[in-house]
Design a protein around this motif. Structure first.
Motif, PDB file in Angstrom:
ATOM      1  N   MET A 141       6.570 -29.103  -7.076  1.00 27.71           N
ATOM      2  CA  MET A 141       7.893 -28.526  -6.960  1.00 27.71           C
ATOM      3  C   MET A 141       8.415 -28.711  -5.533  1.00 27.71           C
ATOM      4  SD  MET A 141       9.391 -26.271  -9.305  1.00 27.71           S
ATOM      5  CE  MET A 141       9.208 -26.680 -11.003  1.00 27.71           C
ATOM      6  N   ALA A 142       9.690 -28.824  -5.435  1.00 28.12           N
ATOM      7  CA  ALA A 142      10.338 -29.013  -4.144  1.00 28.12           C
ATOM      8  C   ALA A 142      10.352 -27.706  -3.353  1.00 28.12           C
ATOM      9  CB  ALA A 142      11.763 -29.521  -4.353  1.00 28.12           C
ATOM     10  N   ASP A 143      10.470 -27.842  -2.024  1.00 28.96           N
ATOM     11  CA  ASP A 143      10.595 -26.677  -1.156  1.00 28.96           C
ATOM     12  C   ASP A 143      12.081 -26.386  -0.981  1.00 28.96           C
ATOM     13  OD1 ASP A 143      10.447 -24.663   0.661  1.00 28.96           O
ATOM     14  OD2 ASP A 143       9.501 -25.845   2.239  1.00 28.96           O
ATOM     15  N   TYR A 144      12.553 -25.289  -1.545  1.00 29.89           N
ATOM     16  CA  TYR A 144      13.975 -24.983  -1.590  1.00 29.89           C
ATOM     17  C   TYR A 144      14.460 -24.078  -0.458  1.00 29.89           C
ATOM     18  CZ  TYR A 144      13.640 -26.669  -6.381  1.00 29.89           C
ATOM     19  OH  TYR A 144      13.431 -27.430  -7.490  1.00 29.89           O
ATOM     20  N   ARG A 145      13.584 -23.556   0.314  1.00 28.57           N
ATOM     21  CA  ARG A 145      13.955 -22.500   1.256  1.00 28.57           C
ATOM     22  C   ARG A 145      15.046 -22.902   2.247  1.00 28.57           C
ATOM     23  NH1 ARG A 145       7.835 -21.010   2.450  1.00 28.57           N
ATOM     24  NH2 ARG A 145       7.861 -23.253   2.472  1.00 28.57           N
ATOM     25  N   GLU A 146      15.123 -24.163   2.605  1.00 28.88           N
ATOM     26  CA  GLU A 146      16.104 -24.609   3.597  1.00 28.88           C
ATOM     27  C   GLU A 146      17.366 -25.165   2.946  1.00 28.88           C
ATOM     28  OE1 GLU A 146      15.551 -23.939   6.769  1.00 28.88           O
ATOM     29  OE2 GLU A 146      13.614 -23.111   6.172  1.00 28.88           O
ATOM     30  N   GLU A 147      17.428 -25.200   1.630  1.00 32.55           N
ATOM     31  CA  GLU A 147      18.577 -25.770   0.920  1.00 32.55           C
ATOM     32  C   GLU A 147      19.653 -24.714   0.717  1.00 32.55           C
ATOM     33  OE1 GLU A 147      18.725 -28.986  -0.156  1.00 32.55           O
ATOM     34  OE2 GLU A 147      16.742 -29.421   0.652  1.00 32.55           O
ATOM     35  N   PRO A 148      20.939 -25.042   0.969  1.00 29.74           N
ATOM     36  CA  PRO A 148      21.998 -24.055   0.761  1.00 29.74           C
ATOM     37  C   PRO A 148      22.209 -23.696  -0.715  1.00 29.74           C
ATOM     38  CG  PRO A 148      22.918 -26.170   1.422  1.00 29.74           C
ATOM     39  CD  PRO A 148      21.430 -26.285   1.510  1.00 29.74           C
ATOM     40  N   ASP A 149      21.906 -24.606  -1.615  1.00 24.28           N
ATOM     41  CA  ASP A 149      22.102 -24.359  -3.054  1.00 24.28           C
ATOM     42  C   ASP A 149      20.774 -24.147  -3.777  1.00 24.28           C
ATOM     43  OD1 ASP A 149      21.187 -26.932  -2.751  1.00 24.28           O
ATOM     44  OD2 ASP A 149      22.458 -27.769  -4.329  1.00 24.28           O
ATOM     45  N   TRP A 150      19.831 -23.512  -3.102  1.00 21.76           N
ATOM     46  CA  TRP A 150      18.474 -23.395  -3.639  1.00 21.76           C
ATOM     47  C   TRP A 150      18.423 -22.650  -4.958  1.00 21.76           C
ATOM     48  CZ3 TRP A 150      16.085 -18.627  -4.167  1.00 21.76           C
ATOM     49  CH2 TRP A 150      16.659 -17.554  -3.479  1.00 21.76           C
ATOM     50  N   ARG A 151      19.259 -21.646  -5.149  1.00 25.64           N
ATOM     51  CA  ARG A 151      19.237 -20.891  -6.404  1.00 25.64           C
ATOM     52  C   ARG A 151      19.615 -21.781  -7.586  1.00 25.64           C
ATOM     53  NH1 ARG A 151      20.947 -16.750  -2.828  1.00 25.64           N
ATOM     54  NH2 ARG A 151      19.624 -14.905  -2.980  1.00 25.64           N
ATOM     55  N   GLU A 152      20.654 -22.569  -7.408  1.00 25.24           N
ATOM     56  CA  GLU A 152      21.088 -23.465  -8.479  1.00 25.24           C
ATOM     57  C   GLU A 152      20.026 -24.520  -8.785  1.00 25.24           C
ATOM     58  OE1 GLU A 152      23.014 -22.806  -5.744  1.00 25.24           O
ATOM     59  OE2 GLU A 152      24.414 -21.421  -6.684  1.00 25.24           O
ATOM     60  N   ARG A 153      19.388 -25.031  -7.748  1.00 20.33           N
ATOM     61  CA  ARG A 153      18.350 -26.053  -7.955  1.00 20.33           C
ATOM     62  C   ARG A 153      17.148 -25.470  -8.687  1.00 20.33           C
ATOM     63  NH1 ARG A 153      16.839 -29.299  -3.025  1.00 20.33           N
ATOM     64  NH2 ARG A 153      15.758 -30.444  -4.647  1.00 20.33           N
ATOM     65  N   ILE A 154      16.757 -24.252  -8.342  1.00 19.13           N
ATOM     66  CA  ILE A 154      15.644 -23.608  -9.042  1.00 19.13           C
ATOM     67  C   ILE A 154      16.019 -23.358 -10.496  1.00 19.13           C
ATOM     68  CG2 ILE A 154      14.313 -21.466  -9.243  1.00 19.13           C
ATOM     69  CD1 ILE A 154      14.179 -21.410  -6.187  1.00 19.13           C
ATOM     70  N   ALA A 155      17.231 -22.873 -10.738  1.00 20.10           N
ATOM     71  CA  ALA A 155      17.681 -22.631 -12.116  1.00 20.10           C
ATOM     72  C   ALA A 155      17.665 -23.929 -12.924  1.00 20.10           C
ATOM     73  CB  ALA A 155      19.075 -22.009 -12.108  1.00 20.10           C
ATOM     74  N   ALA A 156      18.090 -25.027 -12.319  1.00 15.58           N
ATOM     75  CA  ALA A 156      18.074 -26.321 -13.015  1.00 15.58           C
ATOM     76  C   ALA A 156      16.640 -26.744 -13.327  1.00 15.58           C
ATOM     77  CB  ALA A 156      18.784 -27.384 -12.178  1.00 15.58           C
ATOM     78  N   ASP A 157      15.734 -26.547 -12.381  1.00 16.97           N
ATOM     79  CA  ASP A 157      14.328 -26.898 -12.626  1.00 16.97           C
ATOM     80  C   ASP A 157      13.726 -26.037 -13.735  1.00 16.97           C
ATOM     81  OD1 ASP A 157      14.345 -28.899 -10.765  1.00 16.97           O
ATOM     82  OD2 ASP A 157      13.210 -27.803  -9.239  1.00 16.97           O
ATOM     83  N   VAL A 158      14.066 -24.755 -13.759  1.00 16.39           N
ATOM     84  CA  VAL A 158      13.565 -23.855 -14.804  1.00 16.39           C
ATOM     85  C   VAL A 158      14.092 -24.303 -16.168  1.00 16.39           C
ATOM     86  CG1 VAL A 158      13.704 -21.499 -15.710  1.00 16.39           C
ATOM     87  CG2 VAL A 158      13.158 -21.888 -13.300  1.00 16.39           C
TER      88      VAL A 158
END
Length: 108
Positions: free
Chosen positions: A1-18
């Motif tokens: 899985m990617a490291d999302y902590r530094e991404e501004p749209d991390w919530r959307e990216r996690i939701a897409a991965d889920v």
């Protein structure tokens, strides 16, 4: 899985991965159900399908006898007065959906 902590749209990216992971999981369960279902004519296997709506998935068949294959049933017939007469015979269950659902799956 990617490291999302530094991404501004991390919530959307996690939701897409889920959503992607959920879709793959449902596809795997459907494939297993089709592999495990007992085959006589093949209609039941061909009728198995899945649908995803939001966070809910449905896997199954619209055939009226699908539940009786999964769970088994008593044998009966319509008597002369229209009431069901049971013979005492039982058709044993041939589960295919529950084993497909509960099969242990590797993450990733």
């Amino acid at each position: 899985m990617a490291d999302y902590r530094e991404e501004p749209d991390w919530r959307e990216r996690i939701a897409a991965d889920v959503r992607e992971l959920f879709g793959r999981l449902i596809g795997d369960v459907l494939d297993d159900a089709k592999r495990l279902v007992p085959v006589d004519t093949g209609h039941l296997r061909e009728s198995l399908s899945s649908e995803i709506r939001g966070e809910t998935a449905r896997i199954g068949s619209d055939l009226n006898y699908a539940l009786y294959v999964e769970e088994g049933h008593r044998v009966g017939y319509a008597g002369p007065d229209g009431e069901t007469v049971f013979t005492g015979d039982v058709v044993p269950p041939q589960p295919y959906l529950r084993p497909a659902l509960y099969r242990r799956r590797a993450a990733g």
